[in-house]
Design a protein around this motif. Sequence first.
Motif, mmCIF file in Angstrom:
data_model
loop_
_atom_site.group_PDB
_atom_site.id
_atom_site.type_symbol
_atom_site.label_atom_id
_atom_site.label_comp_id
_atom_site.label_asym_id
_atom_site.label_seq_id
_atom_site.Cartn_x
_atom_site.Cartn_y
_atom_site.Cartn_z
ATOM 1 N N THR A 50 0.856 -1.185 0.000
ATOM 2 C CA THR A 50 0.000 0.000 0.000
ATOM 3 C C THR A 50 0.890 1.233 0.000
ATOM 4 O O THR A 50 2.119 1.129 0.081
ATOM 5 C CB THR A 50 -0.907 0.043 1.255
ATOM 6 O OG1 THR A 50 -0.069 0.218 2.412
ATOM 7 C CG2 THR A 50 -1.719 -1.228 1.383
ATOM 8 N N THR A 51 0.286 2.362 -0.047
ATOM 9 C CA THR A 51 1.046 3.611 -0.035
ATOM 10 C C THR A 51 1.426 4.043 1.375
ATOM 11 O O THR A 51 2.059 5.072 1.543
ATOM 12 C CB THR A 51 0.229 4.736 -0.694
ATOM 13 O OG1 THR A 51 -0.994 4.884 0.023
ATOM 14 C CG2 THR A 51 -0.030 4.440 -2.148
ATOM 15 N N GLU A 52 1.092 3.248 2.386
ATOM 16 C CA GLU A 52 1.408 3.634 3.762
ATOM 17 C C GLU A 52 2.907 3.823 3.969
ATOM 18 O O GLU A 52 3.330 4.615 4.797
ATOM 19 C CB GLU A 52 0.845 2.609 4.738
ATOM 20 C CG GLU A 52 -0.670 2.678 4.830
ATOM 21 C CD GLU A 52 -1.253 1.651 5.794
ATOM 22 O OE1 GLU A 52 -0.479 0.959 6.475
ATOM 23 O OE2 GLU A 52 -2.483 1.567 5.853
ATOM 24 N N GLY A 53 3.734 3.094 3.210
ATOM 25 C CA GLY A 53 5.178 3.251 3.325
ATOM 26 C C GLY A 53 5.661 4.613 2.850
ATOM 27 O O GLY A 53 6.798 4.991 3.105
ATOM 28 N N LEU A 54 4.809 5.356 2.160
ATOM 29 C CA LEU A 54 5.172 6.686 1.664
ATOM 30 C C LEU A 54 4.759 7.790 2.633
ATOM 31 O O LEU A 54 4.886 8.965 2.308
ATOM 32 C CB LEU A 54 4.508 6.930 0.304
ATOM 33 C CG LEU A 54 4.855 5.923 -0.798
ATOM 34 C CD1 LEU A 54 4.030 6.207 -2.039
ATOM 35 C CD2 LEU A 54 6.325 5.934 -1.110
ATOM 36 N N SER A 63 -7.055 8.454 4.270
ATOM 37 C CA SER A 63 -7.452 7.198 4.895
ATOM 38 C C SER A 63 -8.752 6.740 4.275
ATOM 39 O O SER A 63 -9.732 7.472 4.315
ATOM 40 C CB SER A 63 -7.628 7.395 6.401
ATOM 41 O OG SER A 63 -7.953 6.172 7.013
ATOM 42 N N PRO A 64 -8.827 5.589 3.650
ATOM 43 C CA PRO A 64 -7.715 4.673 3.443
ATOM 44 C C PRO A 64 -6.762 5.230 2.405
ATOM 45 O O PRO A 64 -7.137 6.080 1.610
ATOM 46 C CB PRO A 64 -8.397 3.404 2.928
ATOM 47 C CG PRO A 64 -9.634 3.887 2.267
ATOM 48 C CD PRO A 64 -10.070 5.103 3.042
ATOM 49 N N PRO A 65 -5.521 4.753 2.409
ATOM 50 C CA PRO A 65 -4.540 5.271 1.451
ATOM 51 C C PRO A 65 -4.934 4.952 0.017
ATOM 52 O O PRO A 65 -5.694 4.017 -0.227
ATOM 53 C CB PRO A 65 -3.248 4.554 1.820
ATOM 54 C CG PRO A 65 -3.563 3.592 2.888
ATOM 55 C CD PRO A 65 -4.978 3.750 3.293
ATOM 56 N N SER A 67 -4.798 3.408 -3.550
ATOM 57 C CA SER A 67 -4.284 2.135 -4.051
ATOM 58 C C SER A 67 -3.366 2.403 -5.237
ATOM 59 O O SER A 67 -3.386 3.484 -5.830
ATOM 60 C CB SER A 67 -5.431 1.225 -4.489
ATOM 61 O OG SER A 67 -6.036 1.739 -5.667
ATOM 62 N N ILE A 68 -2.580 1.416 -5.577
ATOM 63 C CA ILE A 68 -1.713 1.521 -6.750
ATOM 64 C C ILE A 68 -2.573 1.784 -7.986
ATOM 65 O O ILE A 68 -2.234 2.583 -8.854
ATOM 66 C CB ILE A 68 -0.885 0.237 -6.939
ATOM 67 C CG1 ILE A 68 0.009 -0.026 -5.726
ATOM 68 C CG2 ILE A 68 -0.076 0.290 -8.224
ATOM 69 C CD1 ILE A 68 1.068 1.007 -5.488
ATOM 70 N N ARG A 69 -3.723 1.127 -8.052
ATOM 71 C CA ARG A 69 -4.644 1.295 -9.192
ATOM 72 C C ARG A 69 -5.117 2.749 -9.293
ATOM 73 O O ARG A 69 -5.162 3.322 -10.375
ATOM 74 C CB ARG A 69 -5.837 0.340 -9.020
ATOM 75 C CG ARG A 69 -6.868 0.430 -10.093
ATOM 76 C CD ARG A 69 -6.271 0.047 -11.421
ATOM 77 N NE ARG A 69 -7.271 0.106 -12.443
ATOM 78 C CZ ARG A 69 -7.327 -0.696 -13.458
ATOM 79 N NH1 ARG A 69 -6.427 -1.637 -13.597
ATOM 80 N NH2 ARG A 69 -8.260 -0.578 -14.345
ATOM 81 N N GLU A 70 -5.473 3.374 -8.150
ATOM 82 C CA GLU A 70 -5.912 4.767 -8.161
ATOM 83 C C GLU A 70 -4.782 5.693 -8.627
ATOM 84 O O GLU A 70 -5.020 6.646 -9.365
ATOM 85 C CB GLU A 70 -6.400 5.185 -6.773
ATOM 86 C CG GLU A 70 -7.713 4.542 -6.375
ATOM 87 C CD GLU A 70 -8.068 4.804 -4.931
ATOM 88 O OE1 GLU A 70 -9.210 5.226 -4.679
ATOM 89 O OE2 GLU A 70 -7.210 4.574 -4.048
ATOM 90 N N MET A 71 -3.554 5.408 -8.193
ATOM 91 C CA MET A 71 -2.423 6.221 -8.637
ATOM 92 C C MET A 71 -2.198 6.049 -10.138
ATOM 93 O O MET A 71 -1.969 7.030 -10.849
ATOM 94 C CB MET A 71 -1.163 5.842 -7.862
ATOM 95 C CG MET A 71 -1.170 6.341 -6.434
ATOM 96 S SD MET A 71 0.425 6.125 -5.635
ATOM 97 C CE MET A 71 0.209 4.483 -4.965
ATOM 98 N N ASP A 72 -2.266 4.805 -10.626
ATOM 99 C CA ASP A 72 -2.117 4.555 -12.063
ATOM 100 C C ASP A 72 -3.179 5.309 -12.859
ATOM 101 O O ASP A 72 -2.888 5.913 -13.892
ATOM 102 C CB ASP A 72 -2.222 3.064 -12.379
ATOM 103 C CG ASP A 72 -0.999 2.269 -11.963
ATOM 104 O OD1 ASP A 72 0.051 2.897 -11.683
ATOM 105 O OD2 ASP A 72 -1.101 1.030 -11.915
#
Length: 100
Positions: A50-54, A63-65, A67-72
């Motif tokens: 998830t993006t929590e590491g960022l 919240s919620p962070p 998703s990779i799909r949303e960023m794409d």
Amino acid sequence: MPTFTAKVDDAGAVVLPKELRDRLAIAPGATVEFFLAWDGQVHVHAITGTTEGLAGLVVEKRSPPLSIREMDDAIMDADLERDERSKSGRRPERAGQAAE
């Protein structure tokens, strides 16, 4: 480039080979997306984090962070908008500049 083979069962399920799961850090319950490209190739995208590491790298914490799909999707939308601007003859906007 390594290749991996799996069979499809009667229900349509595919078991990913263990070596592939290990290489991609795919744990039980992980989401895997399949993309069909215009040329007929299939691409697999394992969503393993998830993006929590960022946290701390962005101003707003969501919240919620995302998703990779949303960023794409956001990146694709920006690229399409930039492409449309270039076709219309307008210069792309740069950060800090007002639109023409």
